[in-house]
Design a protein around this motif. Structure first.
Motif, PDB file in Angstrom:
ATOM      1  N   TYR A   6       0.843  -1.209  -0.130  1.00 49.39           N
ATOM      2  CA  TYR A   6       0.000  -0.064  -0.171  1.00 49.39           C
ATOM      3  C   TYR A   6       0.719   1.230  -0.129  1.00 49.39           C
ATOM      4  O   TYR A   6       0.495   1.921  -0.836  1.00 49.39           O
ATOM      5  N   PRO A   7       1.607   1.505   0.826  1.00 52.87           N
ATOM      6  CA  PRO A   7       2.493   2.572   0.692  1.00 52.87           C
ATOM      7  C   PRO A   7       3.532   2.916  -0.510  1.00 52.87           C
ATOM      8  O   PRO A   7       3.057   3.955  -1.042  1.00 52.87           O
ATOM      9  N   PRO A   8       3.826   2.009  -1.044  1.00 54.18           N
ATOM     10  CA  PRO A   8       4.379   2.369  -2.576  1.00 54.18           C
ATOM     11  C   PRO A   8       3.377   2.579  -3.526  1.00 54.18           C
ATOM     12  O   PRO A   8       3.834   3.474  -4.315  1.00 54.18           O
ATOM     13  N   VAL A   9       2.300   2.066  -3.584  1.00 52.15           N
ATOM     14  CA  VAL A   9       1.276   2.480  -4.384  1.00 52.15           C
ATOM     15  C   VAL A   9       0.872   4.009  -4.086  1.00 52.15           C
ATOM     16  O   VAL A   9       0.569   4.742  -4.816  1.00 52.15           O
ATOM     17  N   VAL A  10       0.757   4.404  -2.787  1.00 50.84           N
ATOM     18  CA  VAL A  10       0.565   5.540  -2.514  1.00 50.84           C
ATOM     19  C   VAL A  10       1.515   6.735  -3.012  1.00 50.84           C
ATOM     20  O   VAL A  10       1.236   7.740  -3.725  1.00 50.84           O
ATOM     21  N   ALA A  11       2.803   6.219  -3.013  1.00 53.25           N
ATOM     22  CA  ALA A  11       3.695   7.024  -3.340  1.00 53.25           C
ATOM     23  C   ALA A  11       3.945   7.275  -4.963  1.00 53.25           C
ATOM     24  O   ALA A  11       4.011   8.136  -5.321  1.00 53.25           O
ATOM     25  N   GLY A  79      -5.567  -7.216  -9.779  1.00 50.16           N
ATOM     26  CA  GLY A  79      -6.196  -8.168  -8.737  1.00 50.16           C
ATOM     27  C   GLY A  79      -5.018  -8.377  -7.567  1.00 50.16           C
ATOM     28  O   GLY A  79      -5.411  -8.265  -6.573  1.00 50.16           O
ATOM     29  N   PRO A  80      -3.751  -8.636  -7.997  1.00 53.61           N
ATOM     30  CA  PRO A  80      -3.014  -8.902  -6.923  1.00 53.61           C
ATOM     31  C   PRO A  80      -2.532  -7.831  -5.986  1.00 53.61           C
ATOM     32  O   PRO A  80      -2.371  -7.610  -4.707  1.00 53.61           O
ATOM     33  N   LEU A  81      -2.627  -6.584  -6.767  1.00 53.77           N
ATOM     34  CA  LEU A  81      -2.465  -5.235  -6.041  1.00 53.77           C
ATOM     35  C   LEU A  81      -3.613  -5.210  -5.028  1.00 53.77           C
ATOM     36  O   LEU A  81      -3.335  -4.699  -3.760  1.00 53.77           O
ATOM     37  N   MET A  82      -4.883  -5.201  -5.650  1.00 59.10           N
ATOM     38  CA  MET A  82      -5.877  -4.896  -4.511  1.00 59.10           C
ATOM     39  C   MET A  82      -6.057  -6.064  -3.416  1.00 59.10           C
ATOM     40  O   MET A  82      -6.337  -5.474  -2.402  1.00 59.10           O
ATOM     41  N   ARG A  83      -5.699  -7.291  -3.378  1.00 62.37           N
ATOM     42  CA  ARG A  83      -5.669  -8.009  -2.272  1.00 62.37           C
ATOM     43  C   ARG A  83      -4.527  -7.892  -1.562  1.00 62.37           C
ATOM     44  O   ARG A  83      -4.775  -7.812  -0.378  1.00 62.37           O
ATOM     45  N   ALA A  84      -3.243  -7.458  -1.955  1.00 62.73           N
ATOM     46  CA  ALA A  84      -2.325  -6.903  -1.142  1.00 62.73           C
ATOM     47  C   ALA A  84      -2.514  -5.610  -0.386  1.00 62.73           C
ATOM     48  O   ALA A  84      -1.988  -5.435   0.686  1.00 62.73           O
TER      49      ALA A  84
END
Length: 238
Positions: A6-11, A79-84
């Motif tokens: 989640y934090p890298p996606v936010v970044a 999909g993998p991102l949403m689950r992670a």
């Protein structure tokens, strides 16, 4: 539990905001609880709304677990991102199956994000709200956090091509004070009050929005009652 995805996606999202030079106007960040569960409830006008509604919670250092249609979780990339990121899949044919994991997340102190209109509103006005958010808040004993987004439809919305090359688009976000979900009140009554709160925030966001269409053909992102050319609300859905 550590958050590795989640934090890298936010970044990454923040980097995208900077590249596009989006102009944010956010008020009400102080209303986001610093700890404990809450149901974040937002209007839905664009495909990227979950990013912007989640961004509203970042000043409080909170991560929002959004309820989203299960087809996104079946996609080989998303999909993998949403689950992670521990978002919660919703099968619209069996929506109640998502209720239990959402309650579990709320009771463990998470913020769960919900779009109670269930789908994007092509008119950019509020549709009827489903009562699931109110019922979750009641059963988990957590507040409802109303949020209104405006301007996100200009980047990517239903019936329009994605346009992530446009720079300097204003994004206005209004966060209201938390609403208690009294267990003795009907879920329908709470839902009606919640919709009124989001409507008030939406009108405030629209009033504060600095841009106007320069040409008639650019007025597609404005609802008809504000002089735009978005389709009027469907009968029974406004």
């Amino acid at each position: 539990m550590a958050e590795f995805v989640y934090p890298p996606v936010v970044a990454t999202a923040r980097t995208m905001f900077k590249v596009l030079d989006l102009r944010f106007d956010i008020t009400g960040e102080e209303h986001v609880p610093r700890r404990g569960g809450a149901v974040l409830v937002s209007n839905h006008i664009g495909y990227l709304d979950f990013i912007f509604a989640g961004f509203a919670a970042r000043p409080a250092k909170r991560l929002v677990r959004f309820m989203a249609k299960d087809s996104i979780f079946r996609h080989r990339v998303s999909g993998p991102l949403m689950r992670a990121m521990k978002h919660i899949p919703v099968d619209r044919a069996r929506g109640d199956q998502a209720f239990a994991p959402a309650l579990e997340a709320l009771r463990s102190g998470e913020i769960v994000g919900v779009f109670p209109e269930a789908t994007i509103s092509p008119s950019f006005t509020l549709k009827k709200f489903k009562s699931g958010a109110a019922r979750m808040a009641q059963q988990a004993g957590v507040p409802l956090l109303p949020v209104a987004l405006w301007g996100t439809q200009r980047l990517w919305t239903k019936g329009r091509k994605r346009d992530l090359r446009r720079n300097h688009i204003p994004i206005t976000i209004r966060i209201g004070s938390p609403m208690e979900a009294d267990p003795d009140e009907s879920a329908a009554g709470i839902t009606d009050r919640l919709r009124e709160r989001v409507q008030h925030l939406l009108e405030a966001a629209q009033t504060a929005y600095p841009d106007k269409p320069e040409k008639p053909e650019d007025a597609w992102w404005l609802p008809a009652h504000l002089g735009g050319t978005a389709p009027p609300p469907a009968a029974g859905l406004a």
